[in-house]
Design an enzyme around this catalytic site. Structure first.
Site, PDB file in Angstrom:
ATOM      1  N   ASP A   1       5.728   5.572   5.351  1.00  0.00           N
ATOM      2  CA  ASP A   1       4.271   5.714   5.401  1.00  0.00           C
ATOM      3  C   ASP A   1       3.949   7.191   5.603  1.00  0.00           C
ATOM      4  OD1 ASP A   1       1.577   5.449   5.666  1.00  0.00           O
ATOM      5  OD2 ASP A   1       1.620   4.003   7.295  1.00  0.00           O
TER       6      ASP A   1
ATOM      7  N   GLU B   1      -0.545   4.494   0.738  1.00  0.00           N
ATOM      8  CA  GLU B   1       0.383   5.603   1.013  1.00  0.00           C
ATOM      9  C   GLU B   1       1.718   5.098   1.556  1.00  0.00           C
ATOM     10  OE1 GLU B   1      -2.281   5.134   4.686  1.00  0.00           O
ATOM     11  OE2 GLU B   1      -2.445   4.961   2.501  1.00  0.00           O
TER      12      GLU B   1
END
Length: 551
Positions: A204, A247
């Site tokens: 992440d 993301e």
């Protein structure tokens, strides 16, 4: 078959009156009769035109017909042209054989019989037409084959591109979430079957929202693409990289244990941290990444989904302990001793992440308590209902590529809804005829649920689902008569799933519907009670799975 192209016949004789006589006998619209008065003239014309037949006089001054025939047979361009000798010399066999040896295919003796001449000429014209047609057919067939091969190549390339588009993320070029589900299951089964290890990295990008807020979404896309390129550069050709969503990214490492996975993860983390991200406009920033690791042999997950869930928990720990770090599932964290050694910024972030973790645990504990209380009042029936609603919510959430956090919000809202509703209303809905007071109590449930969840501020996301899940897509629902997309997406999803599960469940007060009858009911109410797009997606899920989820 019609033939519009004229056929050429060459008439060769040193006497003009003989040429005129032959021309008069053979003249017709579909023939082009060409004349030569000598052997040399005939050979020159043979090299310039395509002839179906040559009528050649044997006795000519200079170069006679036999010599012309021998020269024609000696050349590749003319050896295939049939020759009929026209002669007045002796019919003795020795002369005839000599003509055949020179290359003649037939003899006509003077004086000529017009009928025989025309019949023999027609035979060779037919042969020439057939040869020409065969040549054209061969050419057309070769052209067709070439076109088919080109079309096949184009189709194969288009199929490859379409397949690539169906399994790859359009922005980053990595495999997409849909392909990830299939590949992760295949790799998990392969690893388990052959006793090979398999590791999963879940990544992440830290504080990515700030990048979009500060630099714009276009620059955010640059960061996502650049990071994806770095991932592909740092992993092996056998490793598999996916865009998990937003993301978040995932890498599967076949035949790799926990140590190898950590080395790869640290390389990815350091490469991300060391080199700033920049666009062509000169914007530049540094981005870090948090990574969670889980491994098949180390953590013994029961399925590919559980392997990913383990990595997700490890990722959560990495973020909770300050981000820009690698964490392994079930490891003892080096950051649990004391945050005092961290900088002020790191210290603040540390406590922020720790507080988020505590609130998540508080949510879970609160809902678990409600479930136990409801179960003690209603029985096991509520557990089966909750399980089926949860599974369908996850099916539709993954189909819509919703982030895992939103899917979890849907699940929590469903649990709160069922628990509160059963505690408040009990079996009132099971009555065939509801009086006004009872009906009023049932219709007040959304308001009461919203009011109760306000007591727990961390349920703010769930509150809109609980308040508006009785709104209808056409605006005929309650409590506020919202219509279409005015109704929150979570509420629309939950209303659809909850209705389907209720229709197909065993209930004391209402007959259970078959899957077919329930799906027909959803279709009838698409655009009325339910979002038609969600109905279409949900029915497709039901069709693919063939039945309700198994326990």
């Amino acid at each position: 078959m019609e033939h519009t192209e004229k056929q050429n016949i060459l008439l060769v004789d040193d006497r003009p009156e003989n040429l005129l006589a032959l021309e008069k006998l053979l003249k017709r619209p579909d023939l082009n009769l060409m004349k030569a008065c000598s052997g040399n003239e005939a050979l020159a014309m043979l090299l310039e035109h395509d002839f179906a037949l040559v009528l050649l006089d044997v006795q000519m001054p200079g170069m006679d017909g036999l010599e012309v025939a021998e020269l024609m047979r000696g050349r590749e361009e003319t050896r295939h042209i049939p020759i009929i000798f026209v002669t007045a010399i002796s019919k003795e066999k020795q002369y005839v054989f000599k003509g055949y040896e020179a290359g003649a295919v037939d003899y006509l003796f003077k004086p000529l019989d017009p009928y025989i001449l025309k019949r023999k000429v027609e035979i060779f014209l037919d042969l020439h037409r057939q040869k020409r047609d065969l040549k054209n057919m061969t050419r057309d067939l070769e052209q067709t084959v070439r076109e088919l091969e080109e079309s096949k190549g184009v189709i194969e390339e288009k199929n490859r591109l379409l397949n690539d588009l169906s399994i790859r993320d359009g922005l980053t070029g990595l495999y997409n979430h849909r392909h990830m589900d299939a590949v992760s299951r295949e790799e998990f089964v392969r690893g388990a079957r052959y006793d090979a290890d398999l590791s999963c990295l879940l990544m992440d990008l830290d504080y990515f929202k700030r990048i979009n807020d500060n630099f714009g979404h276009a620059f955010g896309d640059v960061v996502l693409k650049d990071f994806s390129s770095r991932v592909q550069k740092d992993i092996r050709s056998v490793d598999l990289a996916f865009r998990y969503g937003g993301e978040e990214f995932m890498v599967l490492l076949p035949h790799t244990g926990i140590r190898g996975a950590r080395r790869t993860a640290e390389k990815l983390r350091m490469d991300c941290q060391a080199l700033p991200f920049a666009d062509e406009g000169g914007q530049i920033t540094t981005v870090t990444v948090s990574i969670g690791i889980a491994s098949l042999k180390e953590h013994k997950p029961k399925s590919a989904a559980e392997l990913i869930a383990f990595a997700d928990k490890a990722l959560y720990r990495a973020k909770a302990h300050g981000r820009n770090r690698v964490s392994t599932y079930l490891e003892t964290s080096p950051y649990t001793l004391s945050p005092a050694k961290l900088s002020d910024r790191e210290n603040f972030q540390y406590f922020k992440e720790q507080l988020s973790a505590i609130l998540e645990k508080t949510k879970t504990a609160s809902i678990d308590s409600l479930r136990l209380l409801a179960q003690s009042r209603i029985g096991e029936e509520i557990e089966e209902h909750n399980r089926r609603v949860k599974e369908y919510l996850e099916f539709i959430g993954h189909t819509l590529f919703l982030p895992s956090s939103i899917i979890e919000t849907l699940n929590r809202a469903a649990l709160i809804h069922d628990s509160f509703k059963n505690l408040m209303v009990g079996t009132l809905e099971g009555q065939r005829d509801l009086d006004n007071e009872t009906r009023s109590r049932i219709e007040e449930v959304p308001y009461v649920l919203a009011e109760l969840t306000e007591l727990f501020d961390f349920f703010a996301n769930e509150r809109s689902i609980l308040l508006y899940h009785h709104e209808n897509f056409d605006g005929s629902g309650y409590p506020e008569g919202l219509k279409g997309e005015q109704i929150p997406l979570g509420a629309r999803i939950f209303a659809l799933v909850d209705a389907f599960v209720a229709m197909t469940a065993n209930r004391r007060y209402k007959e259970k519907l078959t899957i077919e009858a329930a799906t027909e009911e959803l279709s009838r109410n698409a655009g009325k009670q339910f979002d038609p797009n969600l109905v279409r997606i949900f029915l497709n899920i039901i069709h693919k799975r063939g039945s309700v989820p198994s326990s």
